[in-house]
Design an enzyme around this catalytic site. Structure first.
Site, PDB file in Angstrom:
ATOM      1  N   ASN A 115       0.867  -1.177   0.000  1.00 37.47           N
ATOM      2  CA  ASN A 115       0.000   0.000   0.000  1.00 37.47           C
ATOM      3  C   ASN A 115       0.908   1.233   0.000  1.00 37.47           C
ATOM      4  OD1 ASN A 115      -1.839   2.000   0.443  1.00 37.47           O
ATOM      5  ND2 ASN A 115      -2.785   1.057   2.240  1.00 37.47           N
ATOM      6  N   ARG A 122      -2.257  -1.890  -3.840  1.00 34.23           N
ATOM      7  CA  ARG A 122      -3.437  -1.049  -3.716  1.00 34.23           C
ATOM      8  C   ARG A 122      -3.253   0.146  -4.650  1.00 34.23           C
ATOM      9  NH1 ARG A 122      -5.444   2.978   1.026  1.00 34.23           N
ATOM     10  NH2 ARG A 122      -7.280   3.614  -0.119  1.00 34.23           N
ATOM     11  N   HIS A 147     -12.648   4.060  -1.894  1.00 36.73           N
ATOM     12  CA  HIS A 147     -12.789   3.100  -0.773  1.00 36.73           C
ATOM     13  C   HIS A 147     -13.387   1.771  -1.241  1.00 36.73           C
ATOM     14  CE1 HIS A 147     -12.998   6.585   2.368  1.00 36.73           C
ATOM     15  NE2 HIS A 147     -11.758   6.142   2.251  1.00 36.73           N
ATOM     16  N   HIS A 185     -18.138   3.705   5.668  1.00 30.93           N
ATOM     17  CA  HIS A 185     -16.689   3.629   5.940  1.00 30.93           C
ATOM     18  C   HIS A 185     -16.337   4.963   6.573  1.00 30.93           C
ATOM     19  CE1 HIS A 185     -12.352   2.781   4.924  1.00 30.93           C
ATOM     20  NE2 HIS A 185     -12.347   4.086   5.152  1.00 30.93           N
ATOM     21  N   ARG A 212     -11.743  16.919   4.988  1.00 36.15           N
ATOM     22  CA  ARG A 212     -12.470  17.292   3.766  1.00 36.15           C
ATOM     23  C   ARG A 212     -13.920  17.576   4.148  1.00 36.15           C
ATOM     24  NH1 ARG A 212     -10.712  11.904   1.465  1.00 36.15           N
ATOM     25  NH2 ARG A 212      -8.586  12.204   0.716  1.00 36.15           N
ATOM     26  N   ARG A 228     -11.418  11.345  17.864  1.00 40.97           N
ATOM     27  CA  ARG A 228     -11.256  11.147  19.318  1.00 40.97           C
ATOM     28  C   ARG A 228     -11.066  12.485  20.014  1.00 40.97           C
ATOM     29  NH1 ARG A 228      -7.080   6.429  18.170  1.00 40.97           N
ATOM     30  NH2 ARG A 228      -6.709   7.957  16.563  1.00 40.97           N
ATOM     31  N   GLY A 272     -11.933   3.370  11.261  1.00 44.02           N
ATOM     32  CA  GLY A 272     -11.632   3.896  12.599  1.00 44.02           C
ATOM     33  C   GLY A 272     -12.821   4.367  13.428  1.00 44.02           C
ATOM     34  N   GLU A 326      -8.588  -4.067   4.390  1.00 47.12           N
ATOM     35  CA  GLU A 326      -8.377  -3.927   2.947  1.00 47.12           C
ATOM     36  C   GLU A 326      -7.227  -4.808   2.472  1.00 47.12           C
ATOM     37  OE1 GLU A 326      -8.746   0.274   4.015  1.00 47.12           O
ATOM     38  OE2 GLU A 326      -9.081   0.615   1.888  1.00 47.12           O
TER      39      GLU A 326
HETATM   40  P1  ADP Z   1      -7.557   6.333   7.898  1.00 48.63           P
HETATM   41  O1  ADP Z   1      -8.706   6.766   7.053  1.00 48.63           O
HETATM   42  O2  ADP Z   1      -6.558   7.401   8.141  1.00 48.63           O
HETATM   43  O3  ADP Z   1      -6.971   4.990   7.526  1.00 48.63           O
HETATM   44  P2  ADP Z   1      -8.812   5.094  10.231  1.00 48.63           P
HETATM   45  O4  ADP Z   1      -9.728   4.165   9.551  1.00 48.63           O
HETATM   46  O5  ADP Z   1      -7.752   4.533  11.099  1.00 48.63           O
HETATM   47  O6  ADP Z   1      -8.162   6.175   9.312  1.00 48.63           O
HETATM   48  O7  ADP Z   1      -9.712   6.092  11.117  1.00 48.63           O
HETATM   49  C1  ADP Z   1      -9.163   7.195  11.747  1.00 48.63           C
HETATM   50  C2  ADP Z   1     -10.275   7.909  12.505  1.00 48.63           C
HETATM   51  O8  ADP Z   1     -10.863   6.993  13.436  1.00 48.63           O
HETATM   52  C3  ADP Z   1      -9.751   9.095  13.308  1.00 48.63           C
HETATM   53  O9  ADP Z   1     -10.636  10.208  13.144  1.00 48.63           O
HETATM   54  C4  ADP Z   1      -9.822   8.578  14.724  1.00 48.63           C
HETATM   55  O10 ADP Z   1     -10.047   9.607  15.642  1.00 48.63           O
HETATM   56  C5  ADP Z   1     -11.039   7.684  14.658  1.00 48.63           C
HETATM   57  N1  ADP Z   1     -11.085   6.782  15.806  1.00 48.63           N
HETATM   58  C6  ADP Z   1     -10.263   5.745  16.125  1.00 48.63           C
HETATM   59  N2  ADP Z   1     -10.626   5.209  17.312  1.00 48.63           N
HETATM   60  C7  ADP Z   1     -11.706   5.914  17.755  1.00 48.63           C
HETATM   61  C8  ADP Z   1     -12.541   5.862  18.907  1.00 48.63           C
HETATM   62  N3  ADP Z   1     -12.348   4.968  19.872  1.00 48.63           N
HETATM   63  N4  ADP Z   1     -13.556   6.746  18.995  1.00 48.63           N
HETATM   64  C9  ADP Z   1     -13.757   7.668  18.047  1.00 48.63           C
HETATM   65  N5  ADP Z   1     -13.006   7.778  16.927  1.00 48.63           N
HETATM   66  C10 ADP Z   1     -11.993   6.920  16.783  1.00 48.63           C
END
Ligand code: ADP
Length: 404
Positions: free
Chosen positions: A8, A91, A180, A205, A238, A282, A328, A381
């Site tokens: 990736n 990817r 995605h 997603h 975004r 978070r 996330g 993925e």
């Molecule tokens: P990316 O798109 O960068 O690969 P991820 O799928 O890892 O990202 O998602 C990142 C997002 O998930 C961030 O906004 C992060 O704050 C959020 N996130 C991760 N754990 C939590 C949680 N426990 N509660 C709320 N949001 C979370």
């Protein structure tokens, strides 16, 4: 079992996972990544069997050197030599209208990749350099392209065509592509496995980038990202859908260049823009808890944009069997899931609060009486790329057998 390396590539990073995989089983032998390629202070981080990460700083100027470092690491411990690799799955960001599935990389695929470079200026060169490096170091290993856009090629014209002058589509190929793909496809596949049937699914997603996809009988029928990943729902940095005149107005009145507006649209909007600097959900949740009103509003706006999109997709499909959360925020934030599900009670969706608070595993979080199933599918993925590469490998081996 086949050993398949999944890559990736980002503009300054290269993540990898080495799989041992067949039709029904898989294991990740090792994974890791190179960071800060060409930026100084670059390093290779790897995770062995016990999962402990180990970082080695080393000068890595480009993706070719990163590939060399990864292959060197793999042949020290996980591969006797590179001949043991059966395939490499990449990817890829953008497959345009040319690819509705994952394919073996040949001259045609490379030509299409070169043609798409102006559309993917950040990641495109990284894809090209990674593939070319593999061609040089392991010329006999099959390379497979897995596109971020391919799943959405099933979307019908009324959904993908913008009401621009038609030649913008015919000559410039401007249309909704969606992104995605690999994540939505994986989540829909897993949801089907645990539900036992295909139906009308909506997959949210929700990561740093976020998109919502309507999936009817295993096929993408609508998706929120468009010609680029800037459109759709509110994301970390975004802003998603907005009046197309706004960027023009900003360029005219604030004398900004297209590049500056591009940076604003991709890096300074969304949660970050609304909260004055908090892109990570978070942080936004924590700040809102401590009384920060901008953060509380950003959460409201984020959820609002989901609901609007989900509602329109329920109408497009004429119903909803399952709502899927992945990535996330989708996997980890029971609070955001709860806020979204509360607004969907009119569909007969009943969230089970206890199940919703549990750790993310592929599981249902709806009450048994709920008319709509709600499912969490942890994103993977890399596994989807490994499975696709395995399929392309088997097809190639079968056609070789037939040719003999
Ligand atoms: P990316 O798109 O960068 O690969 P991820 O799928 O890892 O990202 O998602 C990142 C997002 O998930 C961030 O906004 C992060 O704050 C959020 N996130 C991760 N754990 C939590 C949680 N426990 N509660 C709320 N949001 C979370």
């Amino acid at each position: 079992m086949e050993k398949i390396l999944v890559l990736n590539a980002g503009s300054t990073s290269l993540k990898f996972q080495l799989f041992n995989i067949d039709e029904t089983h898989h294991e990740v032998l090792t994974k890791g990544g190179v960071e800060r390629i060409g930026l100084g202070g670059s390093s290779l981080t790897v995770k062995g069997e016990n999962g402990t990460p180990f970082t080695t700083e080393m000068p890595i100027e480009n993706h070719k050197e990163a590939i060399k470092a990864i292959l060197h690491y793999l042949t020290q411990k996980y591969l006797k030599n590179t001949d043991e690799l059966s395939a490499i799955g990449h990817r890829m960001g953008y497959g345009g209208e040319d690819f509705d599935r994952s394919v073996a990389i040949d001259d045609y695929v490379m030509q299409k990749l070169y043609e798409s470079l102006p559309l993917i200026p950040l990641h495109g060169p990284a894809f090209v350099h990674s593939i070319e490096a593999m061609n040089e170091f392991v010329p006999n290993v099959l390379q497979v392209a897995v596109f971020d856009t391919s799943f959405h090629q099933s979307v019908e014209k009324a959904e993908f065509l913008y009401a621009l002058p038609y030649e913008m589509y015919k000559k410039e190929h401007i249309r909704r592509y969606g992104f995605h793909s690999t994540s939505h496809r994986y989540a829909a596949k897993k949801a089907k496995e645990i539900l036992g049937y295909n139906g009308k699914f909506i997959c949210c997603h929700l990561g740093g980038g976020a998109s919502v996809t309507a999936i009817n009988n295993g096929k993408s029928v609508a998706t929120s990202m468009g010609y680029t990943p800037t459109s759709g729902v509110i994301m970390s940095t975004r802003g998603g859908d907005m009046d197309p005149y706004i960027p023009l107005h900003i360029m005219k009145t604030q004398h900004k260049t297209a590049d500056e507006v591009n940076t604003m649209l991709n890096k300074q909007c969304g949660l970050y823009g609304l909260t004055g600097g908090h892109a990570d959900m978070r942080d936004v949740l924590e700040q809102a808890n401590q009384g920060n009103e901008d953060c509380a509003f950003a959460i409201k706006a984020f959820v609002y944009s989901q609901i609007k999109t989900i509602g329109s997709y329920v109408t497009l499909m004429g119903g909803l069997d399952a709502l899927i959360f992945t990535a996330g925020i989708g996997e980890n934030s029971s609070y955001i899931r709860q806020l979204i599900c509360e607004k969907l009670q009119y569909l007969g969706l009943e969230l089970d609060e206890t199940a919703n608070s549990a750790e993310p595993t592929p599981t249902f979080i709806n009450k048994p009486t709920s008319k709509v199933k709600v499912v969490i599918i942890p994103a993977n993925e890399e596994l989807m790329i490994a499975e696709d590469s395995y399929q392309v490998l088997k097809e190639a081996q079968n056609s070789e057998k037939k040719a003999v």
